[in-house]
Design a protein around this motif. Structure first.
Motif, PDB file in Angstrom:
ATOM      1  N   GLY A 230       0.760  -1.286   0.139  1.00  8.39           N
ATOM      2  CA  GLY A 230       0.141   0.042  -0.093  1.00  8.39           C
ATOM      3  C   GLY A 230       0.943   1.282   0.011  1.00  8.39           C
ATOM      4  N   ARG A 231       2.008   1.292  -0.322  1.00  5.17           N
ATOM      5  CA  ARG A 231       3.029   2.504  -0.156  1.00  5.17           C
ATOM      6  C   ARG A 231       3.820   2.435  -1.704  1.00  5.17           C
ATOM      7  N   GLU A 232       4.007   3.652  -1.935  1.00  7.73           N
ATOM      8  CA  GLU A 232       4.757   4.005  -3.097  1.00  7.73           C
ATOM      9  C   GLU A 232       6.180   3.987  -2.701  1.00  7.73           C
TER      10      GLU A 232
ATOM     11  N   GLN B 293      12.530  11.382  -5.539  1.00  8.18           N
ATOM     12  CA  GLN B 293      12.705   9.930  -4.802  1.00  8.18           C
ATOM     13  C   GLN B 293      13.456  10.292  -3.507  1.00  8.18           C
ATOM     14  N   ARG B 294      13.166   9.235  -2.576  1.00  7.52           N
ATOM     15  CA  ARG B 294      14.069   9.443  -1.106  1.00  7.52           C
ATOM     16  C   ARG B 294      14.576   8.137  -1.084  1.00  7.52           C
ATOM     17  N   PHE B 295      15.762   8.123  -0.622  1.00  4.73           N
ATOM     18  CA  PHE B 295      16.554   6.732  -0.871  1.00  4.73           C
ATOM     19  C   PHE B 295      17.225   6.702   0.775  1.00  4.73           C
TER      20      PHE B 295
ATOM     21  N   GLY C 112       8.828   6.876  -3.380  1.00  6.34           N
ATOM     22  CA  GLY C 112       8.481   7.890  -4.549  1.00  6.34           C
ATOM     23  C   GLY C 112       8.040   7.165  -5.982  1.00  6.34           C
ATOM     24  N   THR C 113       8.304   5.628  -5.687  1.00  6.13           N
ATOM     25  CA  THR C 113       7.959   4.825  -7.045  1.00  6.13           C
ATOM     26  C   THR C 113       7.476   3.475  -6.542  1.00  6.13           C
ATOM     27  N   ASN C 114       6.578   3.098  -7.461  1.00  8.12           N
ATOM     28  CA  ASN C 114       6.264   1.584  -7.495  1.00  8.12           C
ATOM     29  C   ASN C 114       6.787   0.929  -8.590  1.00  8.12           C
ATOM     30  N   ASP C 115       7.776   1.347  -9.322  1.00  7.54           N
ATOM     31  CA  ASP C 115       8.345   0.553 -10.562  1.00  7.54           C
ATOM     32  C   ASP C 115       9.772  -0.094  -9.968  1.00  7.54           C
TER      33      ASP C 115
ATOM     34  N   LEU D 188      18.077   2.346  -9.997  1.00 11.69           N
ATOM     35  CA  LEU D 188      18.576   3.529  -9.183  1.00 11.69           C
ATOM     36  C   LEU D 188      19.595   2.960  -7.915  1.00 11.69           C
ATOM     37  N   TYR D 189      19.224   1.765  -7.349  1.00  7.05           N
ATOM     38  CA  TYR D 189      19.777   1.280  -6.706  1.00  7.05           C
ATOM     39  C   TYR D 189      21.208   0.858  -6.938  1.00  7.05           C
TER      40      TYR D 189
END
Length: 338
Positions: free
Chosen positions: A265-267, A308-310, A322-325, A332-333
């Motif tokens: 349920g979270r982005e 995004q926040r990392f 900030g992403t579900n992709d 990004l990782y």
């Protein structure tokens, strides 16, 4: 009778003997969010001997509406929930041994803990972990108490190995989709009702009053004044791979590889390395400052990127908010940490 627990001991099903039993027992609470907060506080106030809290997340502002152990300072500091919970619980009862573990609830992490536990409280937010708990419960013959809530709805069920049908018997497979707190919201009373049922069942187990256990799957909608429960005895299957005659514990058989998942349920995407990786936060901070604003505490380091926040935890796990992709999150990782 000590004054601290006197009212609990006056309750006949507990009594002096029951209080001594509670004091000698170990409870594992998996998840330190809304249900975990309520359950942990109730157990600590009841005088449990040892409490182990397992949670992978940290305190955010949206938690404060229903997660009763946390403060604005915890959210501001992005303190891991397990750590913040332990800090508060130690103020409530110094007699209880409290272990706080900031980690993913995975089989390899939980097996040694469960072997010493007397009961497991499910305070998670997804069925993948619940099915893992279900298999571990039967592998080590430790009772566990399922609980879930969303909106004004809640559900709970007590699983006793070799006695009751297990969660696998009832649901057959891990459910996909469904409402979450992020999509449907949640009100605190729904949390408190589920936690009350869970803790009551846990206390029955701890004082060994097995005759009093509820052998039904219970649901309610507190806003719409609905309550239902159904008997589960006939649902127990001898063919169940988790609790049947040939137990293979299918939900413990995950490959040892990079795990990527969208948090319930979270982005937010979580990336978990195949092996525990301890980062040097000093070096990491210098590197990530070139990418965005960096904030850190002893447990995690956060970097705010343009969109995004990392967030990197000490055990190597990463949250990408900030992403579900998943593919984007992986790229990004690797770009920032590879």
């Amino acid at each position: 009778m000590t004054e601290r627990y006197s009212r609990q001991q006056l309750f006949q099903p507990v009594g002096n003997k029951g209080q001594q039993q509670i004091r000698s027992k170990h409870v594992l609470v998996v998840g330190a969010g809304a249900l975990g907060s309520a359950s942990a506080e109730a157990l600590v106030r009841a005088g449990i001997g040892k409490l182990t809290l397992v949670d992978r997340d940290y305190v955010e502002w949206s938690n404060l509406q229903r997660q009763q152990l946390y403060t604005e300072q915890d959210a501001q500091n992005k303190l891991p929930k397990a750590v913040a919970a332990k800090n508060r619980l130690r103020q409530i009862n110094t007699e209880v041994k409290i272990e706080a573990l900031v980690m993913d609830a995975q089989p390899a992490n939980l097996e040694s803990i469960i072997q010493t536990a007397d009961v497991i409280i499910d305070a998670t937010d997804n069925f993948d972990i619940r099915f893992i708990l279900n298999d571990l419960s039967h592998k080590y013959e430790v009772p566990w108490i399922y609980g879930s809530c969303v909106g004004s709805y809640g559900a709970t069920y007590t699983v006793i190995p070799n006695v009751t049908p297990c969660l696998h018997c009832i649901l057959k497979k891990v459910p996909v989709g469904g409402a979450t707190c992020e999509t449907a919201g949640i009100i605190s009373p729904a949390v408190q009702i589920v936690a009350a049922y869970q803790i009551t069942e846990a206390l029955k187990i701890l004082v060994e009053d097995v005759e009093a256990l509820r052998h039904t799957f219970l649901t309610f909608d507190v806003w719409n004044n609905q309550h239902a429960e159904f008997k589960t005895g006939k649902m127990k299957s001898d063919k169940c791979s988790s609790c049947g005659s040939t137990q293979t514990y299918p939900y413990l058989a995950y490959e040892n590889q990079l795990k990527t998942e969208v948090l319930c349920g979270r982005e937010t995407v979580q990336i978990r390395p195949s092996q525990r990786h301890l980062y040097n936060f000093d070096e990491l901070e210098k590197r990530l400052k070139k990418q965005g604003e960096v904030d850190r505490n002893p447990y995690l380091l956060s970097c705010q990127l343009p969109e995004q926040r990392f967030v990197i935890f000490q055990d190597g796990r990463v949250f990408i908010h900030g992403t579900n992709d998943i593919q984007f999150a992986r790229s990004l990782y690797y770009r920032l940490l590879g």
